[in-house]
Write a protein that holds these residues in place. Structure first.
Motif, mmCIF file in Angstrom:
data_model
loop_
_atom_site.group_PDB
_atom_site.id
_atom_site.type_symbol
_atom_site.label_atom_id
_atom_site.label_comp_id
_atom_site.label_asym_id
_atom_site.label_seq_id
_atom_site.Cartn_x
_atom_site.Cartn_y
_atom_site.Cartn_z
ATOM 1 N N GLY A 29 0.816 -1.210 0.000
ATOM 2 C CA GLY A 29 0.000 0.000 0.000
ATOM 3 C C GLY A 29 0.849 1.260 0.000
ATOM 4 N N VAL A 30 1.906 1.266 0.804
ATOM 5 C CA VAL A 30 2.810 2.423 0.845
ATOM 6 C C VAL A 30 3.510 2.592 -0.500
ATOM 7 N N PHE A 31 3.963 1.495 -1.080
ATOM 8 C CA PHE A 31 4.658 1.575 -2.369
ATOM 9 C C PHE A 31 3.732 2.109 -3.459
ATOM 10 N N ALA A 32 2.528 1.546 -3.550
ATOM 11 C CA ALA A 32 1.580 1.988 -4.578
ATOM 12 C C ALA A 32 1.202 3.457 -4.382
ATOM 13 N N ALA A 33 0.992 3.857 -3.132
ATOM 14 C CA ALA A 33 0.632 5.250 -2.849
ATOM 15 C C ALA A 33 1.784 6.187 -3.194
ATOM 16 N N ALA A 34 3.014 5.786 -2.907
ATOM 17 C CA ALA A 34 4.169 6.627 -3.219
ATOM 18 C C ALA A 34 4.337 6.798 -4.721
ATOM 19 N N VAL A 35 4.144 5.715 -5.477
ATOM 20 C CA VAL A 35 4.260 5.805 -6.936
ATOM 21 C C VAL A 35 3.178 6.727 -7.491
ATOM 22 N N LEU A 36 1.954 6.568 -7.016
ATOM 23 C CA LEU A 36 0.861 7.422 -7.494
ATOM 24 C C LEU A 36 1.099 8.885 -7.123
ATOM 25 N N PHE A 37 1.525 9.129 -5.886
ATOM 26 C CA PHE A 37 1.805 10.503 -5.471
ATOM 27 C C PHE A 37 2.894 11.111 -6.347
ATOM 28 N N GLY A 38 3.942 10.346 -6.605
ATOM 29 C CA GLY A 38 5.020 10.845 -7.451
ATOM 30 C C GLY A 38 4.559 11.152 -8.867
ATOM 31 N N ALA A 39 3.667 10.310 -9.390
ATOM 32 C CA ALA A 39 3.172 10.524 -10.751
ATOM 33 C C ALA A 39 2.293 11.765 -10.837
ATOM 34 N N VAL A 40 1.470 11.993 -9.807
ATOM 35 C CA VAL A 40 0.545 13.130 -9.849
ATOM 36 C C VAL A 40 1.227 14.421 -9.389
ATOM 37 N N ALA A 41 1.917 14.373 -8.275
ATOM 38 C CA ALA A 41 2.511 15.582 -7.710
ATOM 39 C C ALA A 41 3.931 15.842 -8.204
ATOM 40 N N GLY A 42 4.523 14.878 -8.885
ATOM 41 C CA GLY A 42 5.892 15.040 -9.363
ATOM 42 C C GLY A 42 6.123 16.276 -10.212
ATOM 43 N N PRO A 43 5.258 16.530 -11.182
ATOM 44 C CA PRO A 43 5.468 17.745 -11.986
ATOM 45 C C PRO A 43 5.478 19.029 -11.152
ATOM 46 N N ALA A 44 4.671 19.056 -10.108
ATOM 47 C CA ALA A 44 4.644 20.242 -9.244
ATOM 48 C C ALA A 44 5.950 20.392 -8.476
ATOM 49 N N LEU A 45 6.599 19.274 -8.190
ATOM 50 C CA LEU A 45 7.851 19.317 -7.442
ATOM 51 C C LEU A 45 9.053 19.544 -8.364
ATOM 52 N N LEU A 46 8.947 19.130 -9.618
ATOM 53 C CA LEU A 46 10.088 19.223 -10.535
ATOM 54 C C LEU A 46 10.102 20.501 -11.368
ATOM 55 N N PHE A 47 8.935 21.005 -11.715
ATOM 56 C CA PHE A 47 8.868 22.143 -12.617
ATOM 57 C C PHE A 47 8.367 23.383 -11.893
ATOM 58 N N ASP A 48 8.654 24.511 -12.462
ATOM 59 C CA ASP A 48 8.232 25.787 -11.879
ATOM 60 C C ASP A 48 6.830 26.115 -12.378
ATOM 61 N N LEU A 49 5.833 25.550 -11.716
ATOM 62 C CA LEU A 49 4.434 25.769 -12.080
ATOM 63 C C LEU A 49 3.858 26.921 -11.264
ATOM 64 N N PRO A 50 2.776 27.514 -11.732
ATOM 65 C CA PRO A 50 2.106 28.535 -10.917
ATOM 66 C C PRO A 50 1.700 27.945 -9.563
ATOM 67 N N HIS A 51 1.684 28.796 -8.560
ATOM 68 C CA HIS A 51 1.423 28.339 -7.193
ATOM 69 C C HIS A 51 0.115 27.558 -7.082
ATOM 70 N N ALA A 52 -0.947 28.038 -7.713
ATOM 71 C CA ALA A 52 -2.248 27.368 -7.624
ATOM 72 C C ALA A 52 -2.197 25.979 -8.242
ATOM 73 N N ALA A 53 -1.536 25.840 -9.366
ATOM 74 C CA ALA A 53 -1.440 24.542 -10.037
ATOM 75 C C ALA A 53 -0.585 23.572 -9.218
ATOM 76 N N ALA A 54 0.522 24.060 -8.695
ATOM 77 C CA ALA A 54 1.397 23.200 -7.892
ATOM 78 C C ALA A 54 0.682 22.724 -6.633
ATOM 79 N N THR A 55 -0.026 23.624 -5.981
ATOM 80 C CA THR A 55 -0.771 23.259 -4.781
ATOM 81 C C THR A 55 -1.866 22.255 -5.107
ATOM 82 N N ALA A 56 -2.574 22.479 -6.207
ATOM 83 C CA ALA A 56 -3.647 21.563 -6.604
ATOM 84 C C ALA A 56 -3.099 20.172 -6.902
ATOM 85 N N LEU A 57 -1.979 20.093 -7.608
ATOM 86 C CA LEU A 57 -1.388 18.788 -7.924
ATOM 87 C C LEU A 57 -0.912 18.063 -6.671
ATOM 88 N N ARG A 58 -0.296 18.791 -5.761
ATOM 89 C CA ARG A 58 0.168 18.142 -4.518
ATOM 90 C C ARG A 58 -1.010 17.633 -3.696
#
Length: 96
Positions: A29-58
């Motif tokens: 469960g932890v592994f699957a959740a970590a992979v999903l979180f990384g896939a969804v929130a990863g762009p917000a952590l890697l790229f310089d997105l607008p604050h609202a978009a980054a917050t929404a993705l996280r």
């Protein structure tokens, strides 16, 4: 009815199997959740997105990861519980 509410006592092997299954459910469960979180929130952590978009993705990543974690743990434990019960009432061995 015996001293344990009518249920038979589990053997040490059954207790160990349940412990291993719980550990597997939590770890997968932890592994699957970590992979999903990384896939969804990863762009917000890697790229310089607008604050609202980054917050929404996280936040979306966190919510989806929590739902996936809970679903995975419950599904593994339910499958384990079903597998341990006889397939026909009154029979002690599922293959009988």
């Amino acid at each position: 009815m015996d001293a344990h509410g009518g249920r038979r006592r589990r053997t040490r092997a059954e207790q160990d199997a349940a412990t291993v299954e719980i550990g597997y459910a939590l770890a997968s469960g932890v592994f699957a959740a970590a992979v999903l979180f990384g896939a969804v929130a990863g762009p917000a952590l890697l790229f310089d997105l607008p604050h609202a978009a980054a917050t929404a993705l996280r936040r979306l990543g966190l919510v989806l990861a929590l739902v996936l974690f809970a679903t995975r743990v419950v599904s593994v434990l339910v499958r384990f519980r079903r597998r341990g019960q006889p397939s026909q009432p009154g029979r002690t061995n599922p293959d009988s």
